[in-house]
Design a protein around this motif. Structure first.
Motif, PDB file in Angstrom:
ATOM      1  N   ARG A 171       0.845  -1.211   0.000  1.00 13.33           N
ATOM      2  CA  ARG A 171       0.000   0.000   0.000  1.00 13.33           C
ATOM      3  C   ARG A 171       0.879   1.260   0.000  1.00 13.33           C
ATOM      4  O   ARG A 171       0.579   2.247  -0.677  1.00 13.33           O
ATOM      5  N   SER A 172       1.972   1.213   0.796  1.00 12.92           N
ATOM      6  CA  SER A 172       2.872   2.365   0.831  1.00 12.92           C
ATOM      7  C   SER A 172       3.516   2.603  -0.527  1.00 12.92           C
ATOM      8  O   SER A 172       3.634   3.754  -0.974  1.00 12.92           O
ATOM      9  N   ALA A 173       3.925   1.522  -1.193  1.00 18.22           N
ATOM     10  CA  ALA A 173       4.534   1.671  -2.516  1.00 18.22           C
ATOM     11  C   ALA A 173       3.527   2.239  -3.524  1.00 18.22           C
ATOM     12  O   ALA A 173       3.868   3.057  -4.387  1.00 18.22           O
ATOM     13  N   TRP A 174       2.271   1.835  -3.388  1.00 14.30           N
ATOM     14  CA  TRP A 174       1.237   2.361  -4.303  1.00 14.30           C
ATOM     15  C   TRP A 174       0.995   3.856  -4.082  1.00 14.30           C
ATOM     16  O   TRP A 174       0.858   4.629  -5.033  1.00 14.30           O
ATOM     17  N   LEU A 175       0.971   4.277  -2.802  1.00 16.96           N
ATOM     18  CA  LEU A 175       0.772   5.697  -2.503  1.00 16.96           C
ATOM     19  C   LEU A 175       1.940   6.535  -3.022  1.00 16.96           C
ATOM     20  O   LEU A 175       1.742   7.644  -3.547  1.00 16.96           O
ATOM     21  N   GLN A 176       3.170   6.037  -2.892  1.00 20.28           N
ATOM     22  CA  GLN A 176       4.334   6.771  -3.394  1.00 20.28           C
ATOM     23  C   GLN A 176       4.291   6.878  -4.924  1.00 20.28           C
ATOM     24  O   GLN A 176       4.628   7.926  -5.497  1.00 20.28           O
ATOM     25  N   ALA A 177       3.892   5.781  -5.573  1.00 22.02           N
ATOM     26  CA  ALA A 177       3.798   5.803  -7.038  1.00 22.02           C
ATOM     27  C   ALA A 177       2.718   6.783  -7.494  1.00 22.02           C
ATOM     28  O   ALA A 177       2.871   7.482  -8.513  1.00 22.02           O
ATOM     29  N   GLN A 178       1.610   6.854  -6.739  1.00 23.55           N
ATOM     30  CA  GLN A 178       0.547   7.800  -7.090  1.00 23.55           C
ATOM     31  C   GLN A 178       1.032   9.242  -6.933  1.00 23.55           C
ATOM     32  O   GLN A 178       0.734  10.115  -7.768  1.00 23.55           O
TER      33      GLN A 178
END
Length: 382
Positions: A171-178
């Protein structure tokens, strides 16, 4: 022996011809005077004077030559002509600049071309644009990968095969990518241009108008992002800016009607109203600028064109009469007022002369009075 007296030839004209001519001219003048006197006498014969009350027979020729009109209140406009100039509306004049350094690849327009909103004005090859486009593509790819990784981690966790921390990491990686995708997208939006292949940036016009200036050429390398490459001017609506002298500023207000003429367009008069007035005088010219917004659908009015702006300043209602109604006697001005049908009385008035066919009456008449406006001299009993 008889003597023969010499014969003296007669002159071609008698010696008294000069006197005869004078007598003839005097006779003609006398005839003219007698004719005028006769006309005046005829007019007098048609008028009955009863202690200043002049009555004209209704069926007399004199009555047919008299015109009587009612006095009315009029609100004439004082005209104030001032010099003016046609200007482009500032919000409709756009300087087109490149947001990044680059080389000019093409200029599909030239000065004087009509352009529409969104039309491409220039193409540049820019390394900064290529970097921004690449960053945006990488950010979109990273966001897609992070989204799929999060879905897999959530699926494994729901089957009992993954720890909670793995889901949190995904989830953290997805938020950073967003966030990275948002940054790259905002970077492209800040460039205010259409990205092309290989780092090509396309500059477009934000308004409909005419290309009024081009300051570059194909092949030029642009390094200053503050230097305008060209200027697009919208001329569907223009300003007529009037320079009002300092001593007339108190007579000019917003909403006043104006008539505008142009030396370059003889016979054309444009009507408008004052939309705004600058609050500060120009120190060099001691004038106040008043702005009139004009429609220019036919593109006839060009920015920079000279104009004469005639400001119409309404005046309070006044009694106005035609100057043909006035009778002058030294310093006295009179008119004949109809007090009854076909009955007239002389009245003294005071006037202020105007430049036109009308003059203002300051005393002696009221609204509704009926005065003789044509033929009053025929009633003159002086």
């Amino acid at each position: 022996m008889h003597q023969i007296a010499p014969v003296t030839p007669s002159p071609p004209f008698p010696r008294s011809s000069g006197r005869a001519t004078r007598l003839l001219g005097g006779g003609l003048l006398a005839c003219a005077i007698l004719s005028g006197v006769a006309t005046s006498a005829m007019a007098s014969a048609m008028v009955r004077n009863d202690h200043g009350l002049l009555t004209v027979a209704a069926d007399s020729p004199l009555a047919a030559r008299l015109s009587v009109n009612s006095v009315t209140l009029a609100s004439p406009s004082r005209t104030i002509p001032v010099p003016g100039e046609i200007r482009a509306e500032p919000s409709q004049s756009v300087s087109v600049m490149t947001p990044v350094a680059g080389a000019i690849l093409s200029l599909p327009v030239t000065a004087g071309d009509r352009v529409t909103r969104g039309q491409v004005l220039a193409e540049l090859a820019s390394g900064d644009m290529a970097l921004a486009t690449t960053d945006a593509a990488k950010a979109r790819a990273g966001l897609d990968y992070a989204r799929r990784a999060l879905l897999r981690a959530q699926g494994v966790a729901s089957a009992g095969g993954a720890a909670t921390r793995d889901v949190e990491a995904a989830r953290s990686a997805w938020l950073q990518a967003q966030a990275e995708d948002d940054r790259a997208t905002a970077r492209l939006a800040a460039l205010r241009a259409q990205p092309g292949q290989g780092g090509v940036i396309r500059l477009t016009t934000p308004i409909d108008g005419t290309v009024s200036a081009v300051n570059t050429a194909p092949g030029a390398f642009v390094t200053d992002p503050t230097a305008p490459l060209m200027t697009v001017t919208g001329t569907q609506q223009v300003w007529a800016v009037a320079a009002v002298p300092e001593n007339l500023t108190n007579t000019v207000h917003t909403g006043q009607a104006v008539d505008i003429t142009f030396p370059a367009l003889p016979g054309r008069t444009t009507h408008g109203t004052i939309a705004a007035i600058e609050p500060v005088l120009h120190s060099d010219t001691r004038t106040l600028q008043a702005r009139v917004v004009l429609a220019n659908d036919d593109d006839t009015l060009k920015p920079g064109m000279f104009a004469t702006v005639t400001i119409l300043s309404p005046q309070p209602p006044r009694i106005m009469v035609p100057q043909s109604a006035l009778l002058m006697n030294n310093d006295t001005v009179t008119v004949f007022v109809e007090v009854a049908p076909h009955a007239y009385r002389r009245r003294d008035i005071e006037i202020i002369y105007d430049d036109g066919d009308l003059c203002e009456v300051t005393s002696g008449l009221s609204a509704g009075d009926r005065v003789v406006t044509q033929g009053a001299v025929l009633l003159n009993d002086d």
